[in-house]
Design an enzyme around this catalytic site. Sequence first.
Site, short mmCIF file in Angstrom:
data_model
loop_
_atom_site.label_atom_id
_atom_site.label_comp_id
_atom_site.label_asym_id
_atom_site.label_seq_id
_atom_site.Cartn_x
_atom_site.Cartn_y
_atom_site.Cartn_z
N ARG A 1 32.36 7.92 -20.59
CA ARG A 1 31.42 8.93 -21.11
C ARG A 1 31.73 10.22 -20.37
O ARG A 1 32.06 10.19 -19.17
CB ARG A 1 29.96 8.50 -20.91
CG ARG A 1 28.96 9.54 -21.41
CD ARG A 1 27.53 8.98 -21.59
NE ARG A 1 26.88 8.52 -20.40
CZ ARG A 1 26.69 7.25 -20.05
NH1 ARG A 1 27.12 6.28 -20.83
NH2 ARG A 1 26.08 6.93 -18.93
N HIS B 1 20.79 15.23 -25.76
CA HIS B 1 19.34 15.44 -25.78
C HIS B 1 19.04 16.76 -25.11
O HIS B 1 19.88 17.33 -24.42
CB HIS B 1 18.66 14.28 -25.03
CG HIS B 1 19.28 14.01 -23.67
ND1 HIS B 1 18.92 14.70 -22.53
CD2 HIS B 1 20.28 13.17 -23.28
CE1 HIS B 1 19.65 14.28 -21.51
NE2 HIS B 1 20.51 13.35 -21.94
N GLU C 1 29.90 13.94 -19.92
CA GLU C 1 28.64 14.61 -20.23
C GLU C 1 28.54 15.96 -19.54
O GLU C 1 28.70 16.06 -18.32
CB GLU C 1 27.46 13.74 -19.78
CG GLU C 1 26.10 14.40 -19.98
CD GLU C 1 24.93 13.47 -19.68
OE1 GLU C 1 25.09 12.55 -18.83
OE2 GLU C 1 23.85 13.65 -20.28
N HIS D 1 22.91 2.22 -19.37
CA HIS D 1 22.07 2.64 -18.24
C HIS D 1 22.16 1.62 -17.10
O HIS D 1 21.15 1.18 -16.55
CB HIS D 1 20.62 2.88 -18.69
CG HIS D 1 20.46 4.17 -19.45
ND1 HIS D 1 19.32 4.51 -20.13
CD2 HIS D 1 21.30 5.22 -19.62
CE1 HIS D 1 19.47 5.71 -20.70
NE2 HIS D 1 20.66 6.15 -20.41
N GLU E 1 27.36 14.48 -24.65
CA GLU E 1 27.78 13.31 -23.90
C GLU E 1 28.35 12.18 -24.76
O GLU E 1 27.80 11.08 -24.79
CB GLU E 1 26.64 12.78 -23.04
CG GLU E 1 25.30 12.57 -23.75
CD GLU E 1 24.23 12.02 -22.80
OE1 GLU E 1 24.50 10.99 -22.16
OE2 GLU E 1 23.16 12.63 -22.69
N TYR F 1 32.72 2.64 -25.49
CA TYR F 1 32.40 1.52 -24.60
C TYR F 1 32.96 0.23 -25.19
O TYR F 1 32.49 -0.24 -26.22
CB TYR F 1 30.87 1.41 -24.45
CG TYR F 1 30.23 2.75 -24.12
CD1 TYR F 1 30.17 3.22 -22.82
CD2 TYR F 1 29.72 3.56 -25.15
CE1 TYR F 1 29.61 4.46 -22.54
CE2 TYR F 1 29.16 4.80 -24.88
CZ TYR F 1 29.11 5.25 -23.57
OH TYR F 1 28.57 6.47 -23.30
N ASP G 1 0.82 -1.22 0.00
CA ASP G 1 0.00 0.00 0.00
C ASP G 1 0.86 1.27 0.00
O ASP G 1 0.41 2.33 0.40
CB ASP G 1 -0.96 0.00 1.20
CG ASP G 1 -0.22 -0.15 2.52
OD1 ASP G 1 1.01 -0.39 2.49
OD2 ASP G 1 -0.86 -0.03 3.57
N ASP H 1 22.24 16.68 -15.45
CA ASP H 1 22.58 15.38 -16.06
C ASP H 1 24.05 15.42 -16.46
O ASP H 1 24.39 15.92 -17.53
CB ASP H 1 21.67 15.15 -17.28
CG ASP H 1 21.92 13.81 -17.95
OD1 ASP H 1 22.67 12.98 -17.38
OD2 ASP H 1 21.37 13.58 -19.05
N ASP I 1 27.18 8.69 -13.91
CA ASP I 1 26.22 9.52 -14.64
C ASP I 1 25.11 9.81 -13.65
O ASP I 1 24.30 8.93 -13.34
CB ASP I 1 25.72 8.75 -15.87
CG ASP I 1 24.75 9.56 -16.73
OD1 ASP I 1 24.23 10.59 -16.25
OD2 ASP I 1 24.50 9.13 -17.87
N HIS J 1 25.14 5.55 -29.13
CA HIS J 1 24.05 6.49 -28.80
C HIS J 1 24.31 7.84 -29.45
O HIS J 1 25.35 8.08 -30.05
CB HIS J 1 23.90 6.63 -27.28
CG HIS J 1 25.13 7.08 -26.54
ND1 HIS J 1 25.57 8.38 -26.55
CD2 HIS J 1 26.01 6.40 -25.75
CE1 HIS J 1 26.64 8.48 -25.80
NE2 HIS J 1 26.95 7.29 -25.31
N HIS K 1 15.39 13.58 -20.18
CA HIS K 1 15.33 13.54 -21.64
C HIS K 1 14.18 14.47 -21.99
O HIS K 1 13.03 14.05 -22.11
CB HIS K 1 15.10 12.12 -22.15
CG HIS K 1 16.26 11.21 -21.86
ND1 HIS K 1 16.19 9.85 -21.89
CD2 HIS K 1 17.54 11.49 -21.51
CE1 HIS K 1 17.38 9.33 -21.60
NE2 HIS K 1 18.21 10.30 -21.35
N1 GLY Z 1 21.49 9.83 -17.69
C1 GLY Z 1 20.78 9.64 -18.88
C2 GLY Z 1 21.41 10.33 -19.99
O1 GLY Z 1 22.52 10.79 -19.87
O2 GLY Z 1 20.85 10.50 -21.03
MN MN Z 2 23.47 11.33 -18.14
MN MN Z 3 22.15 12.71 -20.78
#
Ligand code: GLY
Ligand code: MN
Ligand code: MN
Length: 428
Positions: free
Chosen positions: A386, A335, A388, A223, A365, A369, A19, A251, A240, A331, A342
């Site tokens: 990465r 974004h 970013e 992710h 970013e 990899y 609940d 982000d 990240d 990728h 996002h």
């Molecule tokens: N943390 C998700 C991205 O970098 O898009």
């Molecule tokens: Mn990110």
């Molecule tokens: Mn991102």
Amino acid sequence: MGDGVAVFFGAPAAYRTNDLNFEYRQDSDLYYLSGFEEPESVLVIAPGHPTEKSVLFVRPRDRAKETWNGYRCGPERAAAMYHVDASYSIDELATRLPAYLETSDTLYYAFGANDRANALVTEELKRMSTARRRSDKGGMIVKNPALILHELRTIKTPYDIEGMERAVRISGEGHVAAMRYARSGMHEYEIEAIIEFIFLSRGAQFPAYPSIVAGGANATVLHYTSNRDRVPDDALVLIDAGAEVDYYNGDITRTWPMSGRFSPEQRAVYDIVLAANEKAIGMCRPGVRYNTDVHDETVKILVAGMIDLGILKGSLDENLTNENYKQFYMHRTGHYLGLDTHDVGFYKIEGDWRELAPGMVVTIEPGLYFAADADVDPRFRGIGVRIEDDILIRKDGCTNLSEEVPKSAAEIESVIAEGRATREPLFA
Ligand code: GLY
Ligand code: MN
Ligand code: MN
């Protein structure tokens, strides 16, 4: 929207266990337009209505429920507090909605993940369809408000920018603390705790998304969020993580050596990604196409770097054509960023990839990899990097909102070393 009527539903509560629900977080569209934070709420915008052009439906006050689950604004106060023309109990939604919907033939509503809202709107559309021959107005055209609203959200106002700056600053403080306070032998979740301690203690309500703290080959899972492993001392850790502060999202990704020193292979890969990140940020200004110009440039730098390291064979042009690089860079370069991580907004308009414009906030970013079983020289296996940053586009260029977070290998090594040399506690 002309005399169209728009209806926005609050986010439904999300079930967690038995609940108990996940901590509530308002739908970004409804929040953007109203500032209202409670569940079971609906915002109606009806320019064609003679007196009530904006209306909030909210939960009624309830002493017992407020004792158990927290305060409620209530319909008596909502109109004045949230600057709408009228507010009513959510229990009156079905009976009152027709009076607004029937002020226009056009309904702005986004059919989406909220099934209860979809069902209610569908019922209204069916009802209006039947009644239409005698009612003169209502429910003939349904448009997605994204066309207008998400365009607004894509171009940040000064208020939005102030919010973004705060969210990114706190996100960055978390990253610096992780570099400074991580110690040999720690698990990924211990580093996650350091970062999220900083987020919450600086006023963030939540992490903007599940923090990714990925040691070694875990960093090659884009992710990865389980964060359960011990970080090997000779591994890189990719973090990240971003804070959500008053609905605005940071982000940021940084990748650094757990030992405090990059190995030659780690450093070689790191410097390629860094070069792509810096070149892309340098390109960000109005008129540049984010999805082609900027992305393509990161691809070129990453591919040229992988050719230099002997990871890819052949010429730059051959590799850009055969796209073998997609095994290691799968990728996009980034974004939109805002109330959603996002964030909403259109990347293509009337067939063309869109140009960056003042007020947009985007991430840059790039990454590389090399999975533990990747078809590369074993020296590079298990390396994931990465980097970013969060970039605000301005009239004459851009501002890197996450600029304060150390990024060059030398800077990172020195922050880690300095952190390990001091004995200061994370909090006193
Ligand atoms: N943390 C998700 C991205 O970098 O898009
Ligand atoms: Mn990110
Ligand atoms: Mn991102």
